[in-house]
Design a protein around this motif. Structure first.
Motif, short mmCIF file in Angstrom:
data_model
loop_
_atom_site.label_atom_id
_atom_site.label_comp_id
_atom_site.label_asym_id
_atom_site.label_seq_id
_atom_site.Cartn_x
_atom_site.Cartn_y
_atom_site.Cartn_z
N LEU A 1 0.85 -1.19 0.00
CA LEU A 1 0.00 0.00 0.00
C LEU A 1 0.89 1.23 0.00
CD1 LEU A 1 -2.74 -0.95 2.64
CD2 LEU A 1 -2.91 -1.08 0.15
N LEU A 2 0.70 2.10 -0.98
CA LEU A 2 1.43 3.37 -1.07
C LEU A 2 0.55 4.46 -0.48
CD1 LEU A 2 3.98 4.82 -2.16
CD2 LEU A 2 2.69 5.21 -4.28
N LEU A 3 1.13 5.26 0.42
CA LEU A 3 0.38 6.31 1.09
C LEU A 3 0.95 7.69 0.78
CD1 LEU A 3 0.38 3.62 3.08
CD2 LEU A 3 -0.83 5.17 4.60
N GLU A 4 0.08 8.68 0.77
CA GLU A 4 0.47 10.08 0.71
C GLU A 4 -0.30 10.82 1.79
OE1 GLU A 4 -0.12 11.66 -3.18
OE2 GLU A 4 1.39 10.36 -4.13
N ASP A 5 0.44 11.49 2.67
CA ASP A 5 -0.18 12.20 3.81
C ASP A 5 -1.06 11.25 4.62
OD1 ASP A 5 1.00 14.65 3.11
OD2 ASP A 5 -0.59 15.03 1.65
N GLY A 6 -0.62 9.99 4.74
CA GLY A 6 -1.34 9.03 5.56
C GLY A 6 -2.55 8.40 4.90
N VAL A 7 -2.78 8.70 3.62
CA VAL A 7 -3.94 8.18 2.90
C VAL A 7 -3.47 7.21 1.82
CG1 VAL A 7 -5.91 8.77 1.44
CG2 VAL A 7 -5.26 10.28 3.34
N VAL A 8 -4.13 6.06 1.72
CA VAL A 8 -3.76 5.07 0.71
C VAL A 8 -4.09 5.60 -0.69
CG1 VAL A 8 -4.13 2.74 -0.17
CG2 VAL A 8 -4.13 3.16 2.30
N VAL A 9 -3.08 5.65 -1.56
CA VAL A 9 -3.30 6.13 -2.92
C VAL A 9 -3.10 5.03 -3.96
CG1 VAL A 9 -2.72 8.52 -2.36
CG2 VAL A 9 -0.90 6.95 -3.10
N LEU A 10 -2.58 3.87 -3.54
CA LEU A 10 -2.40 2.77 -4.48
C LEU A 10 -2.24 1.46 -3.72
CD1 LEU A 10 -1.96 1.82 -7.44
CD2 LEU A 10 0.50 2.09 -7.03
N ALA A 11 -2.94 0.44 -4.19
CA ALA A 11 -2.73 -0.94 -3.72
C ALA A 11 -2.03 -1.68 -4.86
CB ALA A 11 -4.06 -1.60 -3.38
N ASP A 12 -0.90 -2.30 -4.55
CA ASP A 12 -0.10 -2.95 -5.59
C ASP A 12 0.30 -4.35 -5.12
OD1 ASP A 12 1.26 -3.30 -7.96
OD2 ASP A 12 2.78 -1.78 -7.58
N ASN A 13 0.87 -5.10 -6.05
CA ASN A 13 1.35 -6.44 -5.75
C ASN A 13 2.76 -6.58 -6.30
OD1 ASN A 13 1.93 -9.31 -6.08
ND2 ASN A 13 -0.20 -9.66 -5.50
N THR A 14 3.75 -6.58 -5.40
CA THR A 14 5.14 -6.77 -5.84
C THR A 14 5.57 -8.22 -5.73
OG1 THR A 14 6.04 -6.27 -3.64
CG2 THR A 14 5.75 -4.42 -5.17
N ASP A 15 4.72 -9.09 -5.19
CA ASP A 15 5.04 -10.52 -5.15
C ASP A 15 5.15 -11.08 -6.56
OD1 ASP A 15 5.19 -10.94 -2.41
OD2 ASP A 15 3.05 -11.36 -2.20
N LEU A 16 4.26 -10.63 -7.45
CA LEU A 16 4.24 -11.18 -8.80
C LEU A 16 5.55 -10.86 -9.55
CD1 LEU A 16 1.17 -10.87 -11.23
CD2 LEU A 16 3.49 -11.30 -11.97
N PRO A 17 5.92 -9.59 -9.73
CA PRO A 17 7.19 -9.32 -10.42
C PRO A 17 8.39 -9.77 -9.60
CG PRO A 17 6.26 -7.29 -9.55
CD PRO A 17 5.21 -8.33 -9.38
N GLY A 18 8.26 -9.78 -8.27
CA GLY A 18 9.36 -10.25 -7.44
C GLY A 18 9.63 -11.73 -7.66
N ALA A 19 8.57 -12.51 -7.83
CA ALA A 19 8.73 -13.94 -8.10
C ALA A 19 9.38 -14.17 -9.46
CB ALA A 19 7.37 -14.64 -8.03
N VAL A 20 8.97 -13.40 -10.45
CA VAL A 20 9.59 -13.51 -11.78
C VAL A 20 11.08 -13.22 -11.69
CG1 VAL A 20 9.69 -12.52 -14.09
CG2 VAL A 20 7.47 -12.94 -13.02
N ALA A 21 11.44 -12.15 -11.01
CA ALA A 21 12.86 -11.77 -10.88
C ALA A 21 13.64 -12.81 -10.10
CB ALA A 21 12.97 -10.41 -10.21
N ALA A 22 13.02 -13.39 -9.06
CA ALA A 22 13.71 -14.39 -8.24
C ALA A 22 14.04 -15.64 -9.05
CB ALA A 22 12.85 -14.75 -7.03
N VAL A 23 13.10 -16.07 -9.88
CA VAL A 23 13.35 -17.25 -10.73
C VAL A 23 14.41 -16.94 -11.77
CG1 VAL A 23 12.37 -18.82 -12.43
CG2 VAL A 23 11.06 -18.25 -10.37
N ARG A 24 14.27 -15.83 -12.45
CA ARG A 24 15.19 -15.50 -13.54
C ARG A 24 16.62 -15.21 -13.04
NH1 ARG A 24 13.90 -18.44 -17.15
NH2 ARG A 24 12.18 -17.91 -18.56
#
Length: 271
Positions: free
Chosen positions: A86-109
């Protein structure tokens, strides 16, 4: 500025060590905590954060609930049906993201440059969805889920099947299901990895063990020099680097963060 990892349980998390190592490497005066937050507590916990908060890493059991906190959801988080960031600006959530997916790709490669045409994922939860999608990103046209409770893996199967490549997805019981493909990903506890399951994974070129503690798991310990082992620390570090970059706007120092994870794990193990 402040960031944290939230989940329950949370005391085992390596994320504070990784992110603090990144801050130290780049000379950032930031703070990163581990906060025990249950699924029903997430909304209130996030609502109570002040303007100094910049980002949250999320682990079990919060990844699917996190999507309800904002309308701004990345394509990969929407595809996975789960957000670990969760990315926040001034304490408010501005984006929900998933870094597990690209992180898994990078870990395998990082460790394997061969083909991925088919893969098996052990488990049926949020991490299984992200890693199953990662297999599709790596080229898999067919993904088999072996779940302890196949009836509860429908959402994960649907998420993987929705990948733009249109993979074939099937769900079978963990007990007795055949492991297929070049890569097997385990998202199940070490206690579920009996001798029979380990034997069924023996013909895969790559074993991707999503756990980093306890280590080695029975599955990880079975991997010899003729096969490739991708560990939970590999996944954790690669996804954490992506989170670090989102939170700070600075490139994540991969090797410094990895070294911190290795040191922290070493300090927890006897001998």
């Amino acid at each position: 500025m402040r960031c944290a990892v939230m989940g329950d349980p949370i005391a085992h998390s390596l994320s504070p060590a990784l992110h603090h190592a990144g801050y130290a490497e780049l000379g950032l005066d930031w703070r990163y905590d581990a906060l025990r937050v249950g699924e029903d507590e997430l909304t209130d916990a996030v609502a109570g954060l002040g303007p100094e908060w910049r980002g949250l890493s999320l682990t079990m059991p919060l990844k699917r609930r996190a999507l309800l906190l904002t309308r701004a959801v990345s394509d990969r988080a929407r595809l996975a049906g789960a957000a670990n960031t969760l990315l926040l600006e001034d304490g408010v959530v501005v984006l929900a993201d998933n870094t597990d997916l690209p992180g898994a790709v990078a870990a395998v490669r990082e460790r394997y440059d061969g083909p991925v045409t088919t893969g098996t994922v052990l488990g049926g939860g949020a991490t299984a969805a992200s890693t199953g999608l990662a297999l599709c990103e790596l080229g898999a046209t067919s993904v088999r889920l072996l779940a302890r409770a196949p009836e509860r893996a429908a959402a994960t199967a649907a998420a993987i099947a929705a990948h733009p490549s249109g993979p074939h997805v099937e769900v079978l019981p963990l007990t007795g299901g055949t492991v297929v493909g070049e890569v097997v990903v385990s998202t199940v506890p070490a206690a579920a990895q009996d001798a029979g399951l380990v034997a069924r994974c023996a013909d895969t070129a790559v074993v991707f063990e999503a756990l980093y503690e306890p280590w080695p798991t029975p599955l990880a310990a079975s991997v010899g020099a003729d096969r490739v082992l991708v560990g939970g620390l590999d996944l954790l570090v690669h996804q954490a680097v992506l989170q670090f970059e989102m939170f700070t706007g600075r490139p994540g120092p991969l090797e410094a963060m990895r070294a911190a994870g290795v040191r922290e794990l070493g300090s927890r193990r006897p001998g």
